[in-house]
Scaffold this motif. Sequence first.
Motif, PDB file in Angstrom:
ATOM      1  N   THR A 125     -34.115 -55.856 -19.680  1.00 41.50           N
ATOM      2  CA  THR A 125     -34.167 -54.699 -20.579  1.00 41.50           C
ATOM      3  C   THR A 125     -34.231 -55.099 -22.053  1.00 41.50           C
ATOM      4  N   GLU A 126     -34.609 -56.330 -22.354  1.00 40.70           N
ATOM      5  CA  GLU A 126     -34.525 -56.844 -23.719  1.00 40.70           C
ATOM      6  C   GLU A 126     -35.119 -55.896 -24.759  1.00 40.70           C
ATOM      7  N   SER A 127     -36.261 -55.293 -24.471  1.00 37.61           N
ATOM      8  CA  SER A 127     -36.931 -54.451 -25.456  1.00 37.61           C
ATOM      9  C   SER A 127     -36.900 -52.973 -25.071  1.00 37.61           C
ATOM     10  N   LYS A 128     -36.043 -52.610 -24.115  1.00 39.53           N
ATOM     11  CA  LYS A 128     -35.989 -51.237 -23.628  1.00 39.53           C
ATOM     12  C   LYS A 128     -34.654 -50.584 -23.976  1.00 39.53           C
ATOM     13  N   SER A 129     -34.674 -49.259 -24.018  1.00 37.32           N
ATOM     14  CA  SER A 129     -33.433 -48.515 -24.221  1.00 37.32           C
ATOM     15  C   SER A 129     -32.610 -48.519 -22.935  1.00 37.32           C
ATOM     16  N   LEU A 130     -31.300 -48.674 -23.105  1.00 38.10           N
ATOM     17  CA  LEU A 130     -30.402 -48.683 -21.951  1.00 38.10           C
ATOM     18  C   LEU A 130     -29.137 -47.921 -22.297  1.00 38.10           C
ATOM     19  N   ILE A 131     -28.658 -47.142 -21.339  1.00 45.54           N
ATOM     20  CA  ILE A 131     -27.391 -46.429 -21.457  1.00 45.54           C
ATOM     21  C   ILE A 131     -26.522 -46.806 -20.273  1.00 45.54           C
ATOM     22  N   LEU A 132     -25.298 -47.217 -20.553  1.00 43.14           N
ATOM     23  CA  LEU A 132     -24.287 -47.454 -19.533  1.00 43.14           C
ATOM     24  C   LEU A 132     -23.144 -46.505 -19.828  1.00 43.14           C
ATOM     25  N   MET A 133     -22.792 -45.681 -18.854  1.00 42.49           N
ATOM     26  CA  MET A 133     -21.733 -44.697 -19.099  1.00 42.49           C
ATOM     27  C   MET A 133     -20.832 -44.569 -17.892  1.00 42.49           C
ATOM     28  N   GLY A 134     -19.649 -43.980 -18.138  1.00 38.46           N
ATOM     29  CA  GLY A 134     -18.743 -43.752 -17.032  1.00 38.46           C
ATOM     30  C   GLY A 134     -17.292 -43.717 -17.440  1.00 38.46           C
ATOM     31  N   ASP A 135     -16.454 -43.646 -16.406  1.00 43.81           N
ATOM     32  CA  ASP A 135     -15.000 -43.731 -16.559  1.00 43.81           C
ATOM     33  C   ASP A 135     -14.633 -45.179 -16.263  1.00 43.81           C
ATOM     34  N   PHE A 136     -14.217 -45.902 -17.298  1.00 45.50           N
ATOM     35  CA  PHE A 136     -13.951 -47.330 -17.152  1.00 45.50           C
ATOM     36  C   PHE A 136     -12.456 -47.630 -16.997  1.00 45.50           C
ATOM     37  N   ASN A 137     -11.615 -46.585 -17.012  1.00 45.86           N
ATOM     38  CA  ASN A 137     -10.172 -46.750 -16.833  1.00 45.86           C
ATOM     39  C   ASN A 137      -9.626 -47.908 -17.671  1.00 45.86           C
ATOM     40  N   SER A 138     -10.131 -48.038 -18.876  1.00 47.80           N
ATOM     41  CA  SER A 138      -9.754 -49.120 -19.781  1.00 47.80           C
ATOM     42  C   SER A 138      -9.745 -48.593 -21.209  1.00 47.80           C
ATOM     43  N   LEU A 139      -8.788 -49.081 -22.006  1.00 45.07           N
ATOM     44  CA  LEU A 139      -8.742 -48.747 -23.424  1.00 45.07           C
ATOM     45  C   LEU A 139      -9.672 -49.678 -24.195  1.00 45.07           C
ATOM     46  N   PRO A 140     -10.069 -49.311 -25.411  1.00 40.65           N
ATOM     47  CA  PRO A 140     -11.009 -50.152 -26.170  1.00 40.65           C
ATOM     48  C   PRO A 140     -10.551 -51.592 -26.361  1.00 40.65           C
ATOM     49  N   SER A 141      -9.241 -51.828 -26.417  1.00 36.55           N
ATOM     50  CA  SER A 141      -8.726 -53.188 -26.623  1.00 36.55           C
ATOM     51  C   SER A 141      -8.628 -53.990 -25.333  1.00 36.55           C
ATOM     52  N   ASP A 142      -8.868 -53.364 -24.181  1.00 35.58           N
ATOM     53  CA  ASP A 142      -8.722 -54.049 -22.897  1.00 35.58           C
ATOM     54  C   ASP A 142      -9.910 -54.978 -22.629  1.00 35.58           C
ATOM     55  N   THR A 143      -9.661 -55.982 -21.819  1.00 39.41           N
ATOM     56  CA  THR A 143     -10.659 -57.018 -21.540  1.00 39.41           C
ATOM     57  C   THR A 143     -11.990 -56.478 -21.007  1.00 39.41           C
ATOM     58  N   PRO A 144     -12.003 -55.508 -20.061  1.00 38.25           N
ATOM     59  CA  PRO A 144     -13.304 -55.031 -19.564  1.00 38.25           C
ATOM     60  C   PRO A 144     -14.210 -54.489 -20.669  1.00 38.25           C
ATOM     61  N   ILE A 145     -13.625 -53.776 -21.630  1.00 41.38           N
ATOM     62  CA  ILE A 145     -14.429 -53.223 -22.722  1.00 41.38           C
ATOM     63  C   ILE A 145     -14.876 -54.344 -23.661  1.00 41.38           C
ATOM     64  N   GLN A 146     -14.018 -55.325 -23.869  1.00 44.85           N
ATOM     65  CA  GLN A 146     -14.391 -56.462 -24.705  1.00 44.85           C
ATOM     66  C   GLN A 146     -15.537 -57.244 -24.077  1.00 44.85           C
ATOM     67  N   ILE A 147     -15.549 -57.341 -22.760  1.00 47.44           N
ATOM     68  CA  ILE A 147     -16.652 -58.019 -22.060  1.00 47.44           C
ATOM     69  C   ILE A 147     -17.959 -57.254 -22.279  1.00 47.44           C
ATOM     70  N   LEU A 148     -17.921 -55.950 -22.092  1.00 47.56           N
ATOM     71  CA  LEU A 148     -19.133 -55.135 -22.199  1.00 47.56           C
ATOM     72  C   LEU A 148     -19.694 -55.120 -23.613  1.00 47.56           C
TER      73      LEU A 148
END
Length: 285
Positions: free
Chosen positions: A184-207
């Motif tokens: 998807t290097e030159s394409k628009s992409l949306i990833l959305m959902g319920d991630f059950n994580s706060l902004p400071s949590d590791t999963p969000i930091q990975i994304l």
Amino acid sequence: MKKLSCITLFLLAIMLLVRFHSVAQNRAMTYNIRYATTNDQENQWDNRKAELCELLNYYRPGFIGLQESLPIQNEYIDEQLPSYKYIGFGREGEGSNSESAPIFYDSTLYQLLDQEVFWLSPTPSQISIGWDASYKRVATIGIFRDLNSRDTLFVINTHFDHMGQIAREKSASLLLTKIQALKTESKSLILMGDFNSLPSDTPIQILTQKLEDTYTSSLSKPYGPVGTFNGFDSQLIPSQRIDYIFGKNLKVLSYRAVNDKRSNGLCISDHLPVLIEWEQSQKLK
């Protein structure tokens, strides 16, 4: 002169309609709608489903990513949104009566090119539970063509486990691997959902190593509560942000946590929907 004035007014009206259409199609919403259970009493699905669909019809996002949606809920929403179609199926497999993470899309604005459902686990192509998760979890991918610009757009919707910390971190890494494979290097992409994580949590930091959190990348100040989880408490101003829309190659114009209520003052779901409006990156032209 009067005739020219009428023609001018007509052309202006057409221009305004075209502009509105363009803005409307560049919207996406993520919404955990709470699965249908009579245990919720006054907040059960049958008591709030009509107003939930009124909300969806009012904001009319081009894409709607739902979480916790059972087949009976998908079918009802599909009936109430006639111009929309949806993709995705439950975490227990196609045809099962289980929670899904479907993507509804306005078929007057987008054409579906391809789709996939995979499991958040070490064996994503198989019905499986991942790592220390409490339930099977899935993600739905849709590849779409914008019928206006003819650009290709990738949309992913998911729901991370609420108990398994390792599962949430591994799921984040798996999603990035999937995105890389989509090229998807030159394409628009949306990833959305319920991630059950706060902004400071590791999963969000990975994304956010590879994707932008639209809450922070929005060109205008985010509107509404910071948090997205209300637990059906209509008096609460939510502070826990666990629902997200991430983007790639998007110029995010606005971000909103929609805190609309039912006519009786109760919450429409135990989560707030998140709505963004975007403009495609110049890189895509």
